[in-house]
Motif scaffolding. Structure first.
Motif, short mmCIF file in Angstrom:
data_model
loop_
_atom_site.label_atom_id
_atom_site.label_comp_id
_atom_site.label_asym_id
_atom_site.label_seq_id
_atom_site.Cartn_x
_atom_site.Cartn_y
_atom_site.Cartn_z
N GLU A 266 3.24 -4.36 4.66
CA GLU A 266 3.47 -3.19 5.50
C GLU A 266 4.54 -3.46 6.55
OE1 GLU A 266 1.14 -0.12 8.48
OE2 GLU A 266 0.20 -2.04 8.01
N GLU A 267 4.43 -4.56 7.25
CA GLU A 267 5.37 -4.85 8.34
C GLU A 267 6.76 -5.21 7.82
OE1 GLU A 267 3.41 -7.52 11.03
OE2 GLU A 267 1.91 -6.01 11.54
N GLU A 268 6.82 -5.96 6.72
CA GLU A 268 8.12 -6.32 6.16
C GLU A 268 8.83 -5.08 5.62
OE1 GLU A 268 11.06 -9.19 4.86
OE2 GLU A 268 9.40 -9.36 6.26
N SER A 269 8.11 -4.19 4.97
CA SER A 269 8.74 -2.99 4.42
C SER A 269 9.08 -1.97 5.50
CB SER A 269 7.86 -2.36 3.34
OG SER A 269 6.65 -1.93 3.90
N SER A 270 8.45 -2.09 6.65
CA SER A 270 8.74 -1.19 7.77
C SER A 270 9.80 -1.78 8.70
CB SER A 270 7.46 -0.92 8.58
OG SER A 270 6.50 -0.33 7.77
N TRP B 226 3.41 7.71 2.96
CA TRP B 226 4.60 6.97 2.59
C TRP B 226 5.57 7.87 1.85
CZ3 TRP B 226 4.95 2.10 4.45
CH2 TRP B 226 3.77 1.48 4.85
N GLU B 227 6.81 7.80 2.23
CA GLU B 227 7.87 8.49 1.49
C GLU B 227 8.15 7.72 0.20
OE1 GLU B 227 9.43 11.33 2.50
OE2 GLU B 227 8.10 11.38 4.25
N ARG B 228 8.80 8.37 -0.74
CA ARG B 228 9.09 7.73 -2.02
C ARG B 228 9.88 6.43 -1.84
NH1 ARG B 228 10.77 10.61 -7.45
NH2 ARG B 228 11.29 8.77 -8.65
N CYS C 118 -0.62 -11.72 -9.14
CA CYS C 118 0.14 -10.46 -9.22
C CYS C 118 -0.79 -9.26 -9.15
CB CYS C 118 1.00 -10.43 -10.48
SG CYS C 118 2.36 -11.64 -10.42
N ASP C 119 -1.96 -9.37 -9.79
CA ASP C 119 -2.94 -8.29 -9.69
C ASP C 119 -3.36 -8.09 -8.24
OD1 ASP C 119 -2.92 -7.90 -12.43
OD2 ASP C 119 -4.75 -9.06 -12.79
N GLY C 120 -3.55 -9.19 -7.54
CA GLY C 120 -3.93 -9.09 -6.13
C GLY C 120 -2.86 -8.43 -5.28
N LEU C 121 -1.61 -8.78 -5.54
CA LEU C 121 -0.51 -8.17 -4.78
C LEU C 121 -0.38 -6.68 -5.10
CD1 LEU C 121 2.09 -11.05 -4.92
CD2 LEU C 121 0.91 -10.17 -2.88
N GLU C 122 -0.56 -6.34 -6.36
CA GLU C 122 -0.50 -4.92 -6.72
C GLU C 122 -1.64 -4.15 -6.04
OE1 GLU C 122 0.10 -1.96 -10.51
OE2 GLU C 122 -0.35 -4.05 -10.88
N GLN C 123 -2.80 -4.76 -5.99
CA GLN C 123 -3.92 -4.13 -5.31
C GLN C 123 -3.65 -4.00 -3.81
OE1 GLN C 123 -7.79 -5.48 -6.60
NE2 GLN C 123 -8.60 -5.22 -4.54
N ALA C 124 -3.00 -4.99 -3.23
CA ALA C 124 -2.65 -4.92 -1.81
C ALA C 124 -1.71 -3.75 -1.53
CB ALA C 124 -2.02 -6.25 -1.36
N VAL C 125 -0.75 -3.52 -2.42
CA VAL C 125 0.16 -2.38 -2.26
C VAL C 125 -0.60 -1.07 -2.39
CG1 VAL C 125 2.13 -1.13 -3.24
CG2 VAL C 125 2.22 -3.61 -3.00
N ARG C 126 -1.46 -0.98 -3.39
CA ARG C 126 -2.24 0.26 -3.58
C ARG C 126 -3.10 0.55 -2.36
NH1 ARG C 126 -3.23 -1.62 -9.06
NH2 ARG C 126 -5.32 -2.15 -8.34
#
Length: 129
Positions: free
Chosen positions: A47-51, A93-95, A77-85
Protein backbone atom coordinates in the motif's frame (compact mmCIF):
# COMPACT_ATOMS: atom_id res chain seq x y z
CA UNK A 1 -12.13 -54.61 -23.17
CA UNK A 2 -10.71 -55.51 -19.77
CA UNK A 3 -7.46 -53.71 -20.63
CA UNK A 4 -9.40 -50.60 -21.62
CA UNK A 5 -11.36 -50.65 -18.36
CA UNK A 6 -8.15 -51.08 -16.40
CA UNK A 7 -6.54 -48.19 -18.28
CA UNK A 8 -9.53 -45.92 -17.64
CA UNK A 9 -9.56 -46.87 -13.95
CA UNK A 10 -5.83 -46.17 -13.68
CA UNK A 11 -6.19 -42.77 -15.34
CA UNK A 12 -9.14 -41.89 -13.10
CA UNK A 13 -7.13 -42.83 -10.01
CA UNK A 14 -4.15 -40.78 -11.19
CA UNK A 15 -6.40 -37.77 -11.84
CA UNK A 16 -7.96 -38.13 -8.41
CA UNK A 17 -4.55 -38.24 -6.73
CA UNK A 18 -3.32 -35.16 -8.59
CA UNK A 19 -6.49 -33.28 -7.71
CA UNK A 20 -6.18 -34.26 -4.04
CA UNK A 21 -2.55 -33.15 -4.01
CA UNK A 22 -3.44 -29.75 -5.45
CA UNK A 23 -6.21 -29.33 -2.86
CA UNK A 24 -3.83 -30.22 0.00
CA UNK A 25 -1.23 -27.73 -1.30
CA UNK A 26 -3.79 -24.92 -1.57
CA UNK A 27 -5.10 -25.70 1.91
CA UNK A 28 -1.56 -25.81 3.27
CA UNK A 29 -0.72 -22.44 1.68
CA UNK A 30 -3.82 -20.79 3.10
CA UNK A 31 -2.98 -22.13 6.55
CA UNK A 32 0.62 -20.87 6.30
CA UNK A 33 -0.58 -17.44 5.13
CA UNK A 34 -3.02 -17.22 8.06
CA UNK A 35 -0.24 -18.20 10.46
CA UNK A 36 1.80 -15.29 9.09
CA UNK A 37 -1.03 -12.87 9.92
CA UNK A 38 -2.18 -12.78 6.28
CA UNK A 39 1.13 -11.09 5.40
CA UNK A 40 -0.01 -7.85 7.02
CA UNK A 41 3.45 -6.31 6.74
CA UNK A 42 3.47 -7.10 3.03
CA UNK A 43 0.03 -5.50 2.76
CA UNK A 44 1.34 -2.35 4.42
CA UNK A 45 4.45 -2.31 2.25
CA UNK A 46 2.41 -2.76 -0.95
CA UNK A 47 0.00 0.00 0.00
CA UNK A 48 2.65 2.53 1.00
CA UNK A 49 5.04 1.74 -1.85
CA UNK A 50 2.28 2.00 -4.45
CA UNK A 51 1.05 5.25 -2.89
CA UNK A 52 4.54 6.75 -3.27
CA UNK A 53 5.12 6.85 0.48
CA UNK A 54 8.56 5.33 0.07
CA UNK A 55 9.96 6.65 3.33
CA UNK A 56 7.26 4.78 5.24
CA UNK A 57 7.16 1.68 3.03
CA UNK A 58 10.71 0.57 3.72
CA UNK A 59 10.02 0.14 7.42
CA UNK A 60 7.65 -2.72 6.54
CA UNK A 61 9.89 -4.43 3.99
CA UNK A 62 12.07 -6.39 6.44
CA UNK A 63 9.02 -7.68 8.30
CA UNK A 64 7.33 -8.55 5.01
CA UNK A 65 10.41 -10.47 3.88
CA UNK A 66 10.45 -12.35 7.18
CA UNK A 67 6.80 -13.34 6.74
CA UNK A 68 7.52 -14.52 3.19
CA UNK A 69 10.59 -16.45 4.32
CA UNK A 70 8.37 -18.36 6.75
CA UNK A 71 6.18 -19.59 3.88
CA UNK A 72 7.04 -22.51 1.63
CA UNK A 73 8.44 -21.24 -1.66
CA UNK A 74 5.44 -22.32 -3.71
CA UNK A 75 3.09 -20.42 -1.38
CA UNK A 76 4.82 -17.03 -1.54
CA UNK A 77 3.24 -15.74 -4.74
CA UNK A 78 -0.19 -16.89 -3.57
CA UNK A 79 0.39 -14.99 -0.36
CA UNK A 80 1.37 -11.82 -2.18
CA UNK A 81 -1.64 -12.06 -4.46
CA UNK A 82 -3.84 -12.48 -1.41
CA UNK A 83 -2.18 -9.44 0.18
CA UNK A 84 -3.08 -7.34 -2.89
CA UNK A 85 -6.66 -8.61 -2.89
CA UNK A 86 -6.93 -7.64 0.78
CA UNK A 87 -5.77 -4.12 -0.07
CA UNK A 88 -8.39 -3.95 -2.82
CA UNK A 89 -11.10 -4.92 -0.33
CA UNK A 90 -10.06 -2.25 2.15
CA UNK A 91 -9.96 0.81 -0.07
CA UNK A 92 -11.09 2.66 -3.12
CA UNK A 93 -8.56 2.22 -5.88
CA UNK A 94 -8.41 3.66 -9.36
CA UNK A 95 -7.51 1.34 -12.22
CA UNK A 96 -3.97 2.73 -12.39
CA UNK A 97 -3.59 2.25 -8.64
CA UNK A 98 -4.63 -1.40 -8.90
CA UNK A 99 -2.03 -1.91 -11.59
CA UNK A 100 0.59 -0.35 -9.32
CA UNK A 101 -0.41 -2.57 -6.36
CA UNK A 102 0.21 -5.68 -8.44
CA UNK A 103 3.42 -4.26 -9.89
CA UNK A 104 4.82 -3.61 -6.40
CA UNK A 105 3.74 -7.04 -5.13
CA UNK A 106 5.36 -8.82 -8.08
CA UNK A 107 8.76 -7.32 -7.25
CA UNK A 108 8.83 -7.73 -3.47
CA UNK A 109 10.72 -11.02 -3.54
CA UNK A 110 13.56 -9.38 -5.47
CA UNK A 111 14.05 -6.99 -2.56
CA UNK A 112 14.13 -9.74 0.09
CA UNK A 113 17.72 -10.87 0.64
CA UNK A 114 16.92 -13.99 2.68
CA UNK A 115 14.21 -15.40 0.41
CA UNK A 116 15.59 -17.72 -2.24
CA UNK A 117 12.89 -19.00 -4.59
CA UNK A 118 10.93 -17.67 -6.28
CA UNK A 119 12.62 -14.31 -6.78
CA UNK A 120 9.66 -12.78 -8.63
CA UNK A 121 5.95 -13.46 -8.96
CA UNK A 122 3.90 -13.20 -12.10
CA UNK A 123 0.55 -12.47 -10.54
CA UNK A 124 -2.18 -13.61 -12.95
CA UNK A 125 -4.89 -11.35 -11.54
CA UNK A 126 -2.94 -8.29 -12.65
CA UNK A 127 -3.73 -9.05 -16.29
CA UNK A 128 -7.40 -8.34 -15.71
CA UNK A 129 -6.79 -4.70 -14.81
Amino acid sequence: MTKLALLVATLALALFMVNASIYRQQHSCQQQIREEDNLRYCQRYIEEESSNRYNRADRHLDSCCQQLENLQGDCRCDGLEQAVRQQLKEGEWEREDVHELYKVAEKILQRCDNVEEPRRCDLPSRRWF
